[in-house]
Design an enzyme around this catalytic site. Structure first.
Site, mmCIF file in Angstrom:
data_model
loop_
_atom_site.group_PDB
_atom_site.id
_atom_site.type_symbol
_atom_site.label_atom_id
_atom_site.label_comp_id
_atom_site.label_asym_id
_atom_site.label_seq_id
_atom_site.Cartn_x
_atom_site.Cartn_y
_atom_site.Cartn_z
ATOM 1 N N GLY A 1 -4.212 -0.741 10.120
ATOM 2 C CA GLY A 1 -3.192 -0.706 11.173
ATOM 3 C C GLY A 1 -2.963 0.713 11.647
ATOM 4 N N LYS B 1 0.867 -1.189 0.000
ATOM 5 C CA LYS B 1 0.000 0.000 0.000
ATOM 6 C C LYS B 1 0.895 1.227 0.000
ATOM 7 C CE LYS B 1 -2.502 2.112 3.845
ATOM 8 N NZ LYS B 1 -3.526 1.872 4.884
ATOM 9 N N ASP C 1 -11.856 4.341 5.123
ATOM 10 C CA ASP C 1 -11.162 4.121 6.395
ATOM 11 C C ASP C 1 -11.754 5.108 7.404
ATOM 12 O OD1 ASP C 1 -9.367 4.138 8.558
ATOM 13 O OD2 ASP C 1 -7.569 4.420 7.370
HETATM 14 C C1 NPQ Z 1 -4.070 4.453 7.688
HETATM 15 N N1 NPQ Z 1 -2.106 3.537 8.924
HETATM 16 O O1 NPQ Z 1 -4.399 3.389 7.214
HETATM 17 C C2 NPQ Z 1 -3.030 4.558 8.794
HETATM 18 C C3 NPQ Z 1 -2.854 5.873 9.330
HETATM 19 C C4 NPQ Z 1 -1.693 6.212 10.165
HETATM 20 C C5 NPQ Z 1 -0.529 1.783 8.562
HETATM 21 O O2 NPQ Z 1 -1.082 3.343 6.937
HETATM 22 C C6 NPQ Z 1 1.577 7.287 13.815
HETATM 23 C C7 NPQ Z 1 0.489 6.721 14.416
HETATM 24 C C8 NPQ Z 1 1.593 7.407 12.454
HETATM 25 C C9 NPQ Z 1 -0.614 6.305 13.669
HETATM 26 C C10 NPQ Z 1 0.513 7.142 10.313
HETATM 27 C C11 NPQ Z 1 -1.262 2.971 8.059
HETATM 28 C C12 NPQ Z 1 0.509 6.997 11.683
HETATM 29 C C13 NPQ Z 1 -0.608 6.455 12.298
HETATM 30 C C14 NPQ Z 1 -0.600 6.730 9.578
HETATM 31 C C15 NPQ Z 1 -1.691 6.046 11.521
HETATM 32 O O3 NPQ Z 1 -4.655 5.436 7.299
HETATM 33 MG MG MG Z 2 -6.015 4.594 5.867
#
Ligand code: NPQ
Ligand code: MG
Length: 368
Positions: free
Chosen positions: A291, A161, A239
């Protein structure tokens, strides 16, 4: 079951490399752990909010405050409490899904440990391991991105991704396709960085056969996503917009998305996450587990959730090493692109005391 001890523990963990998204660059992960004692059994919950309200409206200090002032006292006042009842007791309080999720997770962990059952058993896991994807941040250059993606593919990740934003979308996607071919499962995540006026630009992603585009528009723009979905070929996945089984059902009915990212923190807990899964399965909508840079605690529960039958796309359930040189639990390590679903009671993992101490920045015990 009676809630006795409650601790709010702030931890700060360095990231193995900076993680850039359309809302900023993170070099460390600060989060909040909720430790509970229920009938003398310990349980752990993880609050996935960030230090500032840039992913969603929630942020860590607010989560700690609402837990301290409202949520923990309400659970205590309810007297006997089961994890099943937590969401109902907290229903009078608006929002603060990530704080609610952390408290419910901790109580559920304690309850399952007491009865010898695992998260996977409780949630309805039908697999003993799950295929893993990885989320790749925005980079300073395309060569740097290709190095990162190549490294993750070598590690065995089965889906890539790419984080995108205006100015970093078609070029990185084209470069990844040219270098690694059309067989790589590839998707993008905009974290709300576009507007409906960008539809023509987003349609330029159509030729690249992406699995999905995640949350291109603002969180509250369900209508916009429905319109955009008619203007581009890439399937739209939501999301940030999906905060409950009700909003999931509405988004599906309004054709704002054809795929749903399920993050337990964002929706108030693992039990609501399972209800969203059930709604999506009933509508034939594929889901995958998102995540939030979880520690091994949240990772364990996410892997259990991702083993439910409707999770037909690989999730952002990466190994611990994607983010952390040292996790606070036994690390999750990829085996042929898969992570094993923990089988022990509760989460199946616990914080390793020395490692937990090392990353702890404060501990607050909430008096009964
Ligand atoms: C998402 N996560 O899907 C997120 C958002 C995200 C794995 O892409 C610090 C803590 C940094 C939480 C960056 C992924 C972050 C965070 C992105 C969450 O949108
Ligand atoms: Mg996302």
């Amino acid at each position: 079951m009676k809630l006795t001890g409650v601790q709010l523990r702030r931890i700060s963990m360095p990231l193995v490399s900076p993680f850039r998204t359309s809302f900023g660059t993170q070099t460390a992960r600060d989060l909040l752990l909720v430790g509970v004692t229920v009938d003398d059994v310990e349980g752990w919950g993880e609050c996935v909010a960030m230090t500032s309200p840039v992913y969603s409206a929630e942020y860590l200090d607010a989560a700690a405050d609402v837990l301290r002032q409202f949520f923990v006292p309400a659970i205590r006042a309810a007297g006997s409490i089961a994890a099943q009842d937590v969401a109902r007791v907290l229903l009078p309080f608006k929002g603060h899904y990530m704080a609610k999720a952390a408290l419910e997770m901790a109580i559920l962990d304690a309850e399952l440990r007491a009865s010898g059952r695992s998260f996977g058993q409780e949630l309805g896991a039908v697999r003993d391991r799950v295929p893993c994807g990885v989320s790749v941040g925005i980079m300073d250059s395309v060569p740097q991105l290709l190095d990162a993606v190549g490294g993750y593919l070598d590690e065995g990740y089965v889906r890539i991704k790419l984080k995108i934003e205006p100015g970093w979308d078609t070029e990185p996607v084209r470069a990844v396709r040219e270098r690694f071919g059309d067989d790589v499962l590839l998707q993008v995540d905009a974290n709300t960085a576009y507007t409906l006026g960008d539809a023509r630009q987003l349609a330029r992603l159509d030729p690249f056969d992406l699995l999905l585009i995640e949350q291109p528009l603002e969180e509250d723009d369900i209508l916009g996503h429905a319109q955009l979905a008619r203007l581009i070929r890439t399937p739209v996945c939501l999301d940030e917009s999906i905060t409950s089984a009700r909003t999931a059902a509405a988004a599906i009915r309004l054709e704002a998305c054809s795929i749903v990212n399920i993050k337990p923190g964002r929706v108030g807990g693992y039990l609501e996450a399972r209800r969203i899964h059930d709604v999506c399965v009933a509508h034939g909508v594929p889901v995958w587990c998102g995540g939030m840079l979880e520690t091994g605690l949240g990772r364990a529960a996410n892997v259990a959730l991702a083993a439910l039958p409707g999770f037909t796309l690989p999730g952002d359930t990466s190994g611990s090493g994607r983010y952390y040189a040292t996790d606070i639990t036994e690390p999750f390590v990829l085996d042929g692109g898969y992570l094993d679903v923990p089988t022990g009671p509760g989460l199946g993992v616990t914080p390793i005391p020395d490692l937990l101490e090392e990353v702890t920045t404060s501990v607050e015990w909430l008096a009964g």
